[in-house]
Design a protein around this motif. Structure first.
Motif, PDB file in Angstrom:
ATOM      1  N   THR A  26       0.848  -1.189   0.000  1.00  0.00           N
ATOM      2  CA  THR A  26       0.000   0.000   0.000  1.00  0.00           C
ATOM      3  C   THR A  26       0.879   1.233   0.000  1.00  0.00           C
ATOM      4  O   THR A  26       1.773   1.367   0.838  1.00  0.00           O
ATOM      5  CB  THR A  26      -0.911   0.016   1.248  1.00  0.00           C
ATOM      6  OG1 THR A  26      -1.671  -1.184   1.281  1.00  0.00           O
ATOM      7  CG2 THR A  26      -1.850   1.208   1.215  1.00  0.00           C
ATOM      8  N   LEU A  27       0.621   2.122  -0.952  1.00  0.00           N
ATOM      9  CA  LEU A  27       1.309   3.409  -1.003  1.00  0.00           C
ATOM     10  C   LEU A  27       0.345   4.454  -0.466  1.00  0.00           C
ATOM     11  O   LEU A  27      -0.825   4.484  -0.851  1.00  0.00           O
ATOM     12  CB  LEU A  27       1.711   3.765  -2.428  1.00  0.00           C
ATOM     13  CG  LEU A  27       2.481   5.073  -2.580  1.00  0.00           C
ATOM     14  CD1 LEU A  27       3.605   4.911  -3.570  1.00  0.00           C
ATOM     15  CD2 LEU A  27       1.569   6.214  -2.997  1.00  0.00           C
ATOM     16  N   THR A  28       0.823   5.289   0.456  1.00  0.00           N
ATOM     17  CA  THR A  28      -0.013   6.333   1.044  1.00  0.00           C
ATOM     18  C   THR A  28       0.607   7.698   0.787  1.00  0.00           C
ATOM     19  O   THR A  28       1.811   7.887   0.987  1.00  0.00           O
ATOM     20  CB  THR A  28      -0.174   6.119   2.567  1.00  0.00           C
ATOM     21  OG1 THR A  28      -0.657   4.798   2.789  1.00  0.00           O
ATOM     22  CG2 THR A  28      -1.138   7.126   3.165  1.00  0.00           C
ATOM     23  N   ARG A  29      -0.246   8.615   0.324  1.00  0.00           N
ATOM     24  CA  ARG A  29       0.185   9.996   0.083  1.00  0.00           C
ATOM     25  C   ARG A  29      -0.914  10.924   0.595  1.00  0.00           C
ATOM     26  O   ARG A  29      -2.037  10.882   0.113  1.00  0.00           O
ATOM     27  CB  ARG A  29       0.413  10.247  -1.403  1.00  0.00           C
ATOM     28  CG  ARG A  29       0.780  11.684  -1.727  1.00  0.00           C
ATOM     29  CD  ARG A  29       0.841  11.954  -3.216  1.00  0.00           C
ATOM     30  NE  ARG A  29       1.775  11.055  -3.855  1.00  0.00           N
ATOM     31  CZ  ARG A  29       1.666  10.651  -5.117  1.00  0.00           C
ATOM     32  NH1 ARG A  29       0.670  11.056  -5.868  1.00  0.00           N
ATOM     33  NH2 ARG A  29       2.550   9.835  -5.634  1.00  0.00           N
ATOM     34  N   LYS A  30      -0.575  11.729   1.578  1.00  0.00           N
ATOM     35  CA  LYS A  30      -1.519  12.717   2.141  1.00  0.00           C
ATOM     36  C   LYS A  30      -2.867  12.098   2.487  1.00  0.00           C
ATOM     37  O   LYS A  30      -3.924  12.620   2.149  1.00  0.00           O
ATOM     38  CB  LYS A  30      -1.703  13.880   1.178  1.00  0.00           C
ATOM     39  CG  LYS A  30      -0.425  14.660   0.926  1.00  0.00           C
ATOM     40  CD  LYS A  30      -0.649  15.813  -0.011  1.00  0.00           C
ATOM     41  CE  LYS A  30       0.676  16.525  -0.256  1.00  0.00           C
ATOM     42  NZ  LYS A  30       0.563  17.615  -1.207  1.00  0.00           N
ATOM     43  N   GLY A  31      -2.826  10.942   3.133  1.00  0.00           N
ATOM     44  CA  GLY A  31      -4.049  10.300   3.596  1.00  0.00           C
ATOM     45  C   GLY A  31      -4.786   9.463   2.568  1.00  0.00           C
ATOM     46  O   GLY A  31      -5.783   8.824   2.882  1.00  0.00           O
ATOM     47  N   VAL A  32      -4.327   9.458   1.323  1.00  0.00           N
ATOM     48  CA  VAL A  32      -4.954   8.655   0.273  1.00  0.00           C
ATOM     49  C   VAL A  32      -4.099   7.415   0.038  1.00  0.00           C
ATOM     50  O   VAL A  32      -2.888   7.506  -0.127  1.00  0.00           O
ATOM     51  CB  VAL A  32      -5.101   9.460  -1.042  1.00  0.00           C
ATOM     52  CG1 VAL A  32      -5.742   8.613  -2.116  1.00  0.00           C
ATOM     53  CG2 VAL A  32      -5.910  10.729  -0.799  1.00  0.00           C
ATOM     54  N   SER A  33      -4.739   6.228   0.026  1.00  0.00           N
ATOM     55  CA  SER A  33      -4.003   4.972  -0.137  1.00  0.00           C
ATOM     56  C   SER A  33      -4.236   4.367  -1.514  1.00  0.00           C
ATOM     57  O   SER A  33      -5.335   4.464  -2.067  1.00  0.00           O
ATOM     58  CB  SER A  33      -4.444   3.969   0.927  1.00  0.00           C
ATOM     59  OG  SER A  33      -4.086   4.432   2.202  1.00  0.00           O
ATOM     60  N   TYR A  34      -3.186   3.737  -2.045  1.00  0.00           N
ATOM     61  CA  TYR A  34      -3.235   3.062  -3.339  1.00  0.00           C
ATOM     62  C   TYR A  34      -2.678   1.660  -3.152  1.00  0.00           C
ATOM     63  O   TYR A  34      -1.616   1.493  -2.561  1.00  0.00           O
ATOM     64  CB  TYR A  34      -2.375   3.801  -4.375  1.00  0.00           C
ATOM     65  CG  TYR A  34      -2.755   5.243  -4.566  1.00  0.00           C
ATOM     66  CD1 TYR A  34      -3.694   5.616  -5.518  1.00  0.00           C
ATOM     67  CD2 TYR A  34      -2.165   6.238  -3.800  1.00  0.00           C
ATOM     68  CE1 TYR A  34      -4.041   6.948  -5.706  1.00  0.00           C
ATOM     69  CE2 TYR A  34      -2.512   7.576  -3.977  1.00  0.00           C
ATOM     70  CZ  TYR A  34      -3.435   7.922  -4.923  1.00  0.00           C
ATOM     71  OH  TYR A  34      -3.791   9.232  -5.099  1.00  0.00           O
ATOM     72  N   ASN A  35      -3.374   0.650  -3.663  1.00  0.00           N
ATOM     73  CA  ASN A  35      -2.891  -0.733  -3.602  1.00  0.00           C
ATOM     74  C   ASN A  35      -2.041  -1.013  -4.828  1.00  0.00           C
ATOM     75  O   ASN A  35      -2.467  -0.774  -5.949  1.00  0.00           O
ATOM     76  CB  ASN A  35      -4.060  -1.710  -3.529  1.00  0.00           C
ATOM     77  CG  ASN A  35      -4.851  -1.540  -2.253  1.00  0.00           C
ATOM     78  OD1 ASN A  35      -4.273  -1.338  -1.195  1.00  0.00           O
ATOM     79  ND2 ASN A  35      -6.155  -1.602  -2.355  1.00  0.00           N
ATOM     80  N   LEU A  36      -0.836  -1.519  -4.586  1.00  0.00           N
ATOM     81  CA  LEU A  36       0.109  -1.805  -5.667  1.00  0.00           C
ATOM     82  C   LEU A  36       0.641  -3.221  -5.538  1.00  0.00           C
ATOM     83  O   LEU A  36       0.607  -3.811  -4.464  1.00  0.00           O
ATOM     84  CB  LEU A  36       1.306  -0.844  -5.612  1.00  0.00           C
ATOM     85  CG  LEU A  36       1.045   0.630  -5.799  1.00  0.00           C
ATOM     86  CD1 LEU A  36       2.314   1.416  -5.522  1.00  0.00           C
ATOM     87  CD2 LEU A  36       0.552   0.903  -7.207  1.00  0.00           C
ATOM     88  N   LYS A  37       1.185  -3.710  -6.629  1.00  0.00           N
ATOM     89  CA  LYS A  37       1.925  -4.973  -6.629  1.00  0.00           C
ATOM     90  C   LYS A  37       3.389  -4.591  -6.780  1.00  0.00           C
ATOM     91  O   LYS A  37       3.776  -3.968  -7.772  1.00  0.00           O
ATOM     92  CB  LYS A  37       1.465  -5.840  -7.790  1.00  0.00           C
ATOM     93  CG  LYS A  37       2.072  -7.210  -7.793  1.00  0.00           C
ATOM     94  CD  LYS A  37       1.529  -8.053  -6.678  1.00  0.00           C
ATOM     95  CE  LYS A  37       0.810  -9.258  -7.211  1.00  0.00           C
ATOM     96  NZ  LYS A  37       0.361 -10.129  -6.147  1.00  0.00           N
ATOM     97  N   LEU A  38       4.214  -4.924  -5.788  1.00  0.00           N
ATOM     98  CA  LEU A  38       5.646  -4.632  -5.813  1.00  0.00           C
ATOM     99  C   LEU A  38       6.434  -5.927  -5.850  1.00  0.00           C
ATOM    100  O   LEU A  38       5.931  -6.985  -5.482  1.00  0.00           O
ATOM    101  CB  LEU A  38       6.071  -3.862  -4.557  1.00  0.00           C
ATOM    102  CG  LEU A  38       5.449  -2.510  -4.283  1.00  0.00           C
ATOM    103  CD1 LEU A  38       6.007  -1.945  -2.979  1.00  0.00           C
ATOM    104  CD2 LEU A  38       5.715  -1.553  -5.412  1.00  0.00           C
ATOM    105  N   ALA A  39       7.684  -5.828  -6.256  1.00  0.00           N
ATOM    106  CA  ALA A  39       8.624  -6.944  -6.170  1.00  0.00           C
ATOM    107  C   ALA A  39       9.945  -6.387  -5.657  1.00  0.00           C
ATOM    108  O   ALA A  39      10.221  -5.195  -5.788  1.00  0.00           O
ATOM    109  CB  ALA A  39       8.823  -7.604  -7.534  1.00  0.00           C
ATOM    110  N   TYR A  40      10.728  -7.245  -5.057  1.00  0.00           N
ATOM    111  CA  TYR A  40      12.049  -6.818  -4.608  1.00  0.00           C
ATOM    112  C   TYR A  40      12.963  -6.662  -5.814  1.00  0.00           C
ATOM    113  O   TYR A  40      12.916  -7.463  -6.745  1.00  0.00           O
ATOM    114  CB  TYR A  40      12.654  -7.842  -3.646  1.00  0.00           C
ATOM    115  CG  TYR A  40      11.842  -8.037  -2.397  1.00  0.00           C
ATOM    116  CD1 TYR A  40      11.690  -6.994  -1.502  1.00  0.00           C
ATOM    117  CD2 TYR A  40      11.219  -9.232  -2.126  1.00  0.00           C
ATOM    118  CE1 TYR A  40      10.942  -7.157  -0.345  1.00  0.00           C
ATOM    119  CE2 TYR A  40      10.467  -9.417  -0.975  1.00  0.00           C
ATOM    120  CZ  TYR A  40      10.336  -8.363  -0.093  1.00  0.00           C
ATOM    121  OH  TYR A  40       9.590  -8.529   1.037  1.00  0.00           O
TER     122      TYR A  40
END
Length: 111
Positions: A26-40
């Motif tokens: 989850t990426l959060t910016r100024k109280g807004v969250s976005y669900n992402l798929k990350l990899a190392y």
């Protein structure tokens, strides 16, 4: 006729690799969250020998399609990323560019 690789093929392959090797974050910016798929990233493997690394922190890879499907147009310095390993602050974003300047994703360095 011989086969050839297109930009769409490369982008699809990159997306697929992140999907099978990635994890939800989850990426959060100024109280807004976005669900992402990350990899190392490959850099992450070097964390077993922290004394041998120059840059401290974690580094992840995110695809452009994961960002756009989440409604996110860019990742900014200072954004917070929450992963299964903890919560990290973004300190650098590096585009991963394919042929002809097409951006397939980003390397995201965190503290």
């Amino acid at each position: 006729m011989g086969s050839y690789i297109t930009l769409k093929t490369l982008s699809s392959a990159f997306d697929y690799l992140i999907q099978i090797h990635g994890f939800d974050a989850t990426l959060t910016r100024k109280g807004v969250s976005y669900n992402l798929k990350l990899a190392y990233s490959n850099y992450h493997r070097n964390l077993d020998s922290v004394s041998n690394t120059v840059t401290k922190g974690r580094e992840f890879v995110v695809t452009d399609s994961s960002m756009s499907s989440s409604g996110l147009s860019e990742i900014l310095r200072g954004d917070m990323i929450e992963t299964p390993q903890g919560k990290f602050s973004v300190i650098e974003v590096i585009p991963l560019v394919l042929m002809k300047g097409v951006v397939a994703g980003y390397r995201v360095r965190t503290n």
